[in-house]
Design a protein around this motif. Structure first.
Motif, short mmCIF file in Angstrom:
data_model
loop_
_atom_site.label_atom_id
_atom_site.label_comp_id
_atom_site.label_asym_id
_atom_site.label_seq_id
_atom_site.Cartn_x
_atom_site.Cartn_y
_atom_site.Cartn_z
N GLY A 170 18.41 57.60 -39.99
CA GLY A 170 18.41 56.22 -40.48
C GLY A 170 17.45 56.16 -41.66
N HIS A 171 16.53 55.20 -41.64
CA HIS A 171 15.56 55.18 -42.73
C HIS A 171 14.20 54.63 -42.30
N ALA A 172 13.22 54.91 -43.13
CA ALA A 172 11.86 54.39 -42.94
C ALA A 172 11.48 53.64 -44.20
N VAL A 173 10.90 52.46 -44.03
CA VAL A 173 10.46 51.66 -45.18
C VAL A 173 8.93 51.61 -45.17
N LEU A 174 8.34 52.24 -46.18
CA LEU A 174 6.89 52.33 -46.29
C LEU A 174 6.35 51.16 -47.10
N HIS A 218 22.48 55.78 -48.17
CA HIS A 218 22.01 54.96 -49.29
C HIS A 218 20.50 55.06 -49.46
N HIS A 219 19.76 54.98 -48.38
CA HIS A 219 18.32 55.27 -48.46
C HIS A 219 17.84 55.83 -47.14
N SER A 220 17.11 56.93 -47.24
CA SER A 220 16.42 57.50 -46.08
C SER A 220 14.98 57.05 -46.07
N GLN A 233 6.76 49.39 -42.75
CA GLN A 233 7.27 48.03 -42.59
C GLN A 233 8.33 48.01 -41.49
N HIS A 234 9.29 48.93 -41.55
CA HIS A 234 10.25 49.07 -40.46
C HIS A 234 10.93 50.42 -40.51
N PHE A 235 11.56 50.78 -39.40
CA PHE A 235 12.46 51.93 -39.39
C PHE A 235 13.82 51.44 -38.92
N MET A 236 14.87 52.11 -39.36
CA MET A 236 16.24 51.71 -39.01
C MET A 236 16.97 52.83 -38.30
N LEU A 237 17.68 52.45 -37.23
CA LEU A 237 18.57 53.36 -36.53
C LEU A 237 19.99 52.84 -36.73
N GLN A 265 23.83 41.00 -43.35
CA GLN A 265 24.39 42.20 -43.99
C GLN A 265 23.71 42.44 -45.33
N HIS A 266 23.33 43.69 -45.55
CA HIS A 266 22.79 44.07 -46.86
C HIS A 266 23.96 44.15 -47.86
N PRO A 267 23.70 43.78 -49.12
CA PRO A 267 24.80 43.76 -50.10
C PRO A 267 25.28 45.16 -50.47
N PHE A 275 20.16 43.68 -37.56
CA PHE A 275 19.11 42.70 -37.29
C PHE A 275 17.79 43.44 -37.19
N TYR A 276 16.70 42.68 -37.27
CA TYR A 276 15.36 43.26 -37.23
C TYR A 276 14.54 42.61 -36.12
N GLY A 277 13.76 43.41 -35.43
CA GLY A 277 12.84 42.89 -34.43
C GLY A 277 11.51 43.62 -34.52
N PHE A 285 11.58 47.18 -36.23
CA PHE A 285 12.71 48.10 -36.14
C PHE A 285 13.94 47.35 -36.62
N GLU A 286 14.92 48.10 -37.09
CA GLU A 286 16.20 47.53 -37.52
C GLU A 286 17.30 48.33 -36.83
N ILE A 287 18.25 47.64 -36.28
CA ILE A 287 19.42 48.32 -35.72
C ILE A 287 20.63 47.84 -36.48
FE FE2 Z 1 16.17 48.65 -43.42
#
Ligand code: FE2
Length: 339
Positions: A170-174, A218-220, A233-237, A265-267, A275-277, A285-287
């Motif tokens: 998924g990705h990590a947002v620093l 698209h982004h890791s 900030q968050h990680f996404m699975l 939805q991201h564009p 969604f994010y929690g 986290f984002e799923i």
């Molecule tokens: Fe994200």
């Protein structure tokens, strides 16, 4: 270590080559694992099981616990620690050649890179491991050969499983206040490409960010300059099945997991529905599902001013948190300390 490490599942097609580092060596990477240092490991255990639907963790020699989300033995590694933040980001190289080229590149531009100790390799469950740090001091682990799990992954919460493989987890947002230096490290040293540049405004707050790819995802890694105190900030699975995202959202609400952003939805060109929690450590986290892939070869960075095409409405809790952080930064200056 097993004979069939997980990075063997990476595509070997030359058309899947991601961004080229400055030395011209093909660099095929994926976000392989994330390590968190958390103050309340028991709360994380419940969170990983009840919210993320991950099976029981494996115990590592250093005391950390590793959670599966596919055929690898571990993808999320939770260690006890006072930071309540990201402890390390694991980038899995396609093979030894890629790892050696990255190490040579880092040394050539005089960025310290060290061999991971045998103990660290054992706890990360990888065959080879090098450790470096980005300009903000975030530990970046470059590895080859993740240990494979002995049985297929199953989850009653994510019946379709997670979308990983050669795209990574998924990705990590620093969070960073030094976007230029961070971009130079991830692109120039590690060979990521810039997918998009973001400049937007949330209420009175300006946010700048960059989305970086190292394969067709698209982004890791993304890096946002915003008033937050955490490294992460968050990680996404990414779930395979959109229904599993909806069920996770329902599960979060029933379990009183703090929601940060409602379903949205991201564009284009990302397209993720998610969604994010909030995790028990305070970062998010984002799923999501339905993430569109990009073609890294010849990709030209895009510019965007929006993060969502619909939904992703921020909760009152998130708005209050951002306002408090912005106020604190205005009074004292950014308080996040990084090396
Ligand atoms: Fe994200």
């Amino acid at each position: 270590m097993p004979d069939s490490p997980v990075n063997a599942s990476f595509s070997s097609s030359p058309t899947s080559t991601s961004a080229m580092p400055a030395n011209g060596t093909a660099c095929r990477l994926a976000l392989g694992y994330l390590v968190f240092a958390v103050r309340k490991p028991l709360r994380w255990e419940r969170f990983c099981h009840d919210m993320l639907g991950l099976p029981e963790a494996v115990a590592n020699p250093d005391g950390s616990r590793g959670y599966r989300m596919d055929g690898a033995m571990q993808r999320l590694i939770v260690a006890e620690g006072p930071e309540d933040d990201l402890a390390a980001m694991g980038l899995i190289c396609e093979d030894d050649t890629v790892l050696d080229a990255l190490a040579a590149r880092l040394r050539q531009i005089q960025i310290p890179v060290e061999e991971g100790s045998e103990a660290l390799r054992a706890s990360r469950r990888v065959q080879r491991l090098l450790v470096t740090r980005d300009p903000d001091g975030n530990a970046v682990e470059l590895a080859v050969g993740m240990e494979a799990a002995p049985a297929p992954f199953t989850s009653t919460a994510f019946r379709g499983g997670f979308h990983t493989g050669r795209l990574g987890i998924g990705h990590a947002v620093l969070v960073s206040h030094r976007l230029e230096a961070m971009e130079a490290f991830y692109t120039g040293a590690l060979g990521f490409g810039v997918s998009e540049r973001l400049a937007t405004r949330v209420g009175p707050m300006h946010i700048k960010g960059i989305f970086l790819h190292c394969n067709e995802r698209h982004h890791s890694v993304a890096i946002f300059d915003m008033p937050l105190q955490k490294r992460l900030q968050h990680f996404m699975l990414q779930a395979e099945d959109l229904c599993d995202v909806g069920m996770a959202f329902e599960r979060a609400k029933l379990g009183k997991v703090p929601i940060s952003l409602n379903l949205g939805q991201h564009p284009h060109p990302d397209g993720t529905i998610s969604f994010y929690g909030m995790t028990p450590s305070g970062f998010d986290f984002e799923i999501g599902a339905g993430c569109h892939e990009i073609e890294p070869q010849g990709w030209q960075p895009l510019h965007t001013t929006v993060t969502s095409s619909w939904g992703h409405k921020p909760s009152l809790r998130l708005q209050m948190k951002m306002a408090a952080n912005m106020l604190a930064n205005a009074i004292k200056g950014p308080s996040k300390t990084k090396s």
